[in-house]
Structure formats: structure tokens, C-alpha cells
Design an enzyme around this catalytic site. Sequence first.
Site, short mmCIF file in Angstrom:
data_model
loop_
_atom_site.label_atom_id
_atom_site.label_comp_id
_atom_site.label_asym_id
_atom_site.label_seq_id
_atom_site.Cartn_x
_atom_site.Cartn_y
_atom_site.Cartn_z
N ARG A 27 0.02 7.55 -2.94
CA ARG A 27 0.41 8.68 -2.07
C ARG A 27 1.89 9.01 -2.23
O ARG A 27 2.28 10.16 -2.25
CB ARG A 27 0.09 8.35 -0.60
CG ARG A 27 -1.37 8.62 -0.25
CD ARG A 27 -1.75 7.99 1.06
NE ARG A 27 -1.84 6.55 0.92
CZ ARG A 27 -1.74 5.69 1.92
NH1 ARG A 27 -1.53 6.13 3.14
NH2 ARG A 27 -1.87 4.40 1.71
N ASP B 87 0.83 -1.21 0.00
CA ASP B 87 0.00 0.00 0.00
C ASP B 87 0.86 1.26 0.00
O ASP B 87 1.98 1.26 0.53
CB ASP B 87 -0.90 -0.03 1.25
CG ASP B 87 -1.98 1.02 1.17
OD1 ASP B 87 -2.32 1.48 0.07
OD2 ASP B 87 -2.52 1.38 2.24
N ARG C 200 -11.51 1.81 -9.04
CA ARG C 200 -10.58 2.91 -9.35
C ARG C 200 -10.90 3.50 -10.72
O ARG C 200 -11.69 2.94 -11.46
CB ARG C 200 -9.14 2.41 -9.30
CG ARG C 200 -8.80 1.96 -7.92
CD ARG C 200 -7.33 1.74 -7.71
NE ARG C 200 -7.12 1.47 -6.30
CZ ARG C 200 -5.98 1.59 -5.65
NH1 ARG C 200 -4.91 1.96 -6.30
NH2 ARG C 200 -5.91 1.34 -4.37
N HIS D 59 3.19 2.91 -8.83
CA HIS D 59 3.10 1.47 -9.15
C HIS D 59 4.39 1.00 -9.84
O HIS D 59 4.86 -0.11 -9.59
CB HIS D 59 1.88 1.19 -10.03
CG HIS D 59 0.57 1.58 -9.40
ND1 HIS D 59 0.28 1.30 -8.08
CD2 HIS D 59 -0.53 2.22 -9.89
CE1 HIS D 59 -0.93 1.75 -7.80
NE2 HIS D 59 -1.45 2.32 -8.87
N ASN E 3 -10.60 -3.22 -6.40
CA ASN E 3 -9.80 -2.25 -7.17
C ASN E 3 -10.44 -1.86 -8.50
O ASN E 3 -10.03 -0.87 -9.12
CB ASN E 3 -8.37 -2.76 -7.40
CG ASN E 3 -7.48 -2.67 -6.17
OD1 ASN E 3 -6.51 -3.41 -6.03
ND2 ASN E 3 -7.79 -1.75 -5.25
C1 FPP Z 1 -1.67 -0.08 -3.51
O1 FPP Z 1 -1.25 1.27 -3.49
C2 FPP Z 1 -1.09 -0.82 -4.62
C3 FPP Z 1 -1.78 -1.45 -5.62
C4 FPP Z 1 -3.25 -1.43 -5.73
C5 FPP Z 1 -1.11 -2.15 -6.72
C6 FPP Z 1 0.13 -2.92 -6.36
C7 FPP Z 1 0.99 -2.94 -7.56
C8 FPP Z 1 2.32 -2.95 -7.57
C9 FPP Z 1 3.15 -3.03 -6.35
C10 FPP Z 1 2.99 -2.82 -8.90
C11 FPP Z 1 3.91 -3.91 -9.26
C12 FPP Z 1 3.37 -5.23 -9.43
C13 FPP Z 1 2.32 -5.70 -10.13
C14 FPP Z 1 2.17 -7.15 -10.34
C15 FPP Z 1 1.27 -4.87 -10.75
P1 FPP Z 1 -2.35 2.40 -3.66
O2 FPP Z 1 -2.49 2.69 -5.11
O3 FPP Z 1 -3.62 1.95 -2.97
O4 FPP Z 1 -1.70 3.61 -2.90
P2 FPP Z 1 -2.46 4.74 -2.07
O5 FPP Z 1 -3.10 4.05 -0.89
O6 FPP Z 1 -1.36 5.66 -1.69
O7 FPP Z 1 -3.46 5.35 -2.98
#
Ligand code: FPP
EC number: 2.5.1.-
Length: 253
Positions: free
Chosen positions: A33, A29, A80, A46, A77
Site C-alpha cells: 500500500r 505490514d 500472491r 519491500h 504468502n
Molecule cells: C507485508 O506487506 C510484507 C511482506 C509480506 C514482506 C516483508 C518483507 C520485507 C520487510 C522486505 C525486507 C526483508 C526481507 C527479509 C524480505 P504487504 O505486501 O502485505 O503490504 P500491503 O498489506 O500493503 O499489501
Amino acid sequence: MIEIPGPGEGAHRVPEGLRAPKHVALIMDGNGRWANARHLPRTEGHRQGEIALLDTVAGALEAKVRYLSVYAFSTENWRRSPAEVKFLMGYSRKVLRSRRDQLNEWGVRVRWSGRRPRLWKSVISELQEAERLTAGNTKMDLIMCVNYGGRAEIADAMARVAARVERGELKARAINESTVSKHLYLPDVPDVDLLIRTSGEHRVSNFLLWQCAYAEMAFPKKPWPEFRREDLWDECLAFGRRERRFGGAVDKA
Ligand code: FPP
């Protein structure tokens, strides 16, 4: 593509005395941000998350973690923006394709856990190709949870159990916890020992609900793009200092 030092190739070594949890689950997570704080689009978070993931996989191998489950895309998700969903689908496909040979060389077995409906067919194909290529590896199972939801998994298990009751293969009164476990997506994978969620949020967010019944939980403040193998080892060391009672109790008086 950024090369990540493989197991044993990095600058740092696993700390002395680290006893790895058998199954570590990661909620990656904080990508969005992290990016927005740097005036970058969320997608850049990402991209950096890919580096964090590969480094953590190498560190998990070094520490001898046997199962590593990562939450790449949840059943929630899809809410989004269409642009971010499109990016995440395309990016996971790209990561699977470009990293599978490296994961294979490292001895990782890639496995997919999640639901088929809605998931892009091209992503399913890449997941299956990675599964096929790495099927013989035994060092660590990397479980990619894509279009995964804990409640969806339990509901799907219920449906499969009910179908067996309907067919007369199973008696309703014989259903117990072990029956449910056996009908989950990956029934051979043991319960989670340590759940790590980065970026300081204290939530489980529908991840591996059944398997986390007795998991220890860690909520490091770092956002996922900054997480590295040393951070995993720190959490494993802290895990080793905890007393796990699984509902039991010992009188110390
Ligand atoms: C959460 O951060 C992350 C995700 C929903 C995607 C996870 C993806 C990766 C780590 C990329 C690499 C790997 C693959 C296989 C795609 P968020 O977007 O919820 O962050 P936030 O809470 O700050 O908005």
C-alpha cells in the site's frame, strides 16, 4: 546498498527509563500500500522495508530487546502473484547475503523459523549460512520467520509429539502445554511480550499463535516502510506502562 547507522551510531538515543520487552514480534505490514500510494510497484515497498527492518534491528539492540521475531514470508504468502513471490524469495536471499556481515558485527544471532517444503533451496542456504556465521552471537536473536505459519508450527509440533507416542517414548496422558512448547520450531525462545503490526490492520494473521497467548499488541498506523527505531521505542515505552496480569486479577477497591 544503503548503510544503516549501527547501534549507538544513530542521531537518537533510547529514551530514559525504557525497559525493553524480552521478545518483540513484528508483522511488517503495509509495504504494498505504501508503494502503490506513491504510484510505485509493490516491490518498491519491500525494498524500503529492508531499510525499516535494519533500522529497527539496530534500535532493538540499543533498547536491549533479547529476541526479535520478524514475519518475512508466511505460509499463506504463496497465494500472491508469481512475480511477487519470485521477488520476495530473491529479495530475502539478497538481504540475508548482503546484511549478514553487518548483523554479525552488531552481535546479532540470525535464526530461521518456518517450514522447509516449497521454500526455495537457495533461500534455505542463505538462512543456514547466516545462522552458521552468527551462531556465537548473544546480544539479540533475530528470528527470520520465512515460510512460517502459526497453525503449521502447531500442527508440526503435534506430528512430532504423536511420533514420539508411537515410538513409546511418551504417554498420551502425559502431554501438557509444556510438551507442546518443547516441540515448536525454536523451543528455547520464550513467549512473545509485545506484538507490533504496522499499517493499522488489527489482525494476528497466523503469526506465532502459541507464543502470543499473553502478548500485548500494538497497531501503529505507519506503514512498514516508514517505521524506524524511534517508533519501536515508542511502542516499548507504551508497553512498559501496561499492566500485564497473565489471566490473574488484583482487587484494587
Ligand atoms: C507485508 O506487506 C510484507 C511482506 C509480506 C514482506 C516483508 C518483507 C520485507 C520487510 C522486505 C525486507 C526483508 C526481507 C527479509 C524480505 P504487504 O505486501 O502485505 O503490504 P500491503 O498489506 O500493503 O499489501
